[in-house]
Scaffold this motif. Structure first.
Motif, short mmCIF file in Angstrom:
data_model
loop_
_atom_site.label_atom_id
_atom_site.label_comp_id
_atom_site.label_asym_id
_atom_site.label_seq_id
_atom_site.Cartn_x
_atom_site.Cartn_y
_atom_site.Cartn_z
N GLU A 1 -2.31 -6.24 7.75
CA GLU A 1 -2.63 -6.63 6.39
C GLU A 1 -4.13 -6.78 6.20
O GLU A 1 -4.87 -7.06 7.14
N ILE B 1 -10.80 -2.71 -0.59
CA ILE B 1 -9.40 -3.07 -0.34
C ILE B 1 -8.65 -3.23 -1.66
O ILE B 1 -7.55 -2.71 -1.83
N TYR C 1 0.85 -1.18 0.00
CA TYR C 1 0.00 0.00 0.00
C TYR C 1 0.89 1.23 0.00
O TYR C 1 1.88 1.30 0.72
N HIS C 2 0.54 2.20 -0.82
CA HIS C 2 1.20 3.50 -0.80
C HIS C 2 0.11 4.56 -0.94
O HIS C 2 -0.75 4.45 -1.81
N ARG D 1 -5.72 -3.43 -8.10
CA ARG D 1 -5.02 -2.29 -7.51
C ARG D 1 -5.35 -2.20 -6.03
O ARG D 1 -6.51 -2.31 -5.64
N SER D 2 -4.32 -1.99 -5.21
CA SER D 2 -4.54 -1.83 -3.77
C SER D 2 -5.10 -0.43 -3.52
O SER D 2 -4.56 0.55 -4.01
N LYS E 1 -5.74 1.24 3.06
CA LYS E 1 -4.55 1.27 3.89
C LYS E 1 -4.63 0.20 4.96
O LYS E 1 -5.60 0.13 5.71
N VAL F 1 -3.05 -7.02 0.96
CA VAL F 1 -2.46 -5.68 0.92
C VAL F 1 -1.78 -5.46 2.26
O VAL F 1 -2.39 -5.67 3.31
N ASP F 2 -0.51 -5.08 2.22
CA ASP F 2 0.26 -4.92 3.45
C ASP F 2 1.23 -3.75 3.29
O ASP F 2 1.42 -3.22 2.19
N GLU F 3 1.84 -3.37 4.39
CA GLU F 3 2.81 -2.28 4.37
C GLU F 3 4.22 -2.82 4.14
O GLU F 3 4.55 -3.93 4.58
#
Length: 160
Positions: free
Chosen positions: A98, A66, A37-38, A86-87, A90, A120-122
């Motif tokens: 996640e 998400i 994720y950005h 697409r993510s 957040k 989706v994760d950081e």
């Protein structure tokens, strides 16, 4: 020489039929996707139907909040054999960093439904690999590989 019985012929036919069915079954290019994720740069990944290619698939996400999904090269019938995911959310909710969703691709003509798990994760760590430690401005470009990992050490499927 003894002739094969009717049961043996039927069994052979069923085995050949089962083999042909599994050898032409649709598949997705990956079973799972890990997206970073950005907040400012959308990160996307292309899912494709393979082995064999083609088909007329309708795509959907179990959690569009998400992971969003958009068919690519959509036909007049409103279907395609590839889609961009697409993510959009957040991570960082209570107890977990996640978020997960499942992408489904359904071909009504063949009755085939395919699925792909998306997380989706950081980004927790980044690695940069090169073939050399020194880069010269006028030299041929060196290969540089950039990878990113979550807290568990899993590599993200893409960074773009």
């Amino acid at each position: 020489v003894k002739e094969p019985s009717g049961t043996m012929i039927l069994l052979r036919f069923l085995l050949i039929f089962a083999f042909l069915q599994t050898s032409i079954a649709y598949r997705l290019n990956v079973p799972r996707v890990l997206l970073p994720y950005h907040p400012n740069v959308p990160v996307s990944f292309v899912l494709e139907v393979t082995h064999p290619t083609g088909g007329c698939f309708a795509w959907r996400s179990t959690r569009p909040d998400i992971v969003s999904i958009k068919g690519l090269d959509v036909t007049n019938a409103g279907c395609s054999d590839k889609a961009e995911i697409r993510s959009v959310a957040k991570p960082g909710g209570i107890g977990s960093s996640e978020l997960s969703a499942v992408i489904f691709a359904e071909d009504k003509g063949s009755g085939t439904t395919l699925s792909c798990g998306v997380t989706v994760d950081e980004i927790a760590a980044i690695s940069i690999e090169t073939t050399t430690k020194v880069l010269f401005v006028d030299a041929a470009p060196a290969r540089i590989t950039v990878g990113a990992f979550n807290r568990e050490g899993d590599r993200f499927s893409t960074l773009s």
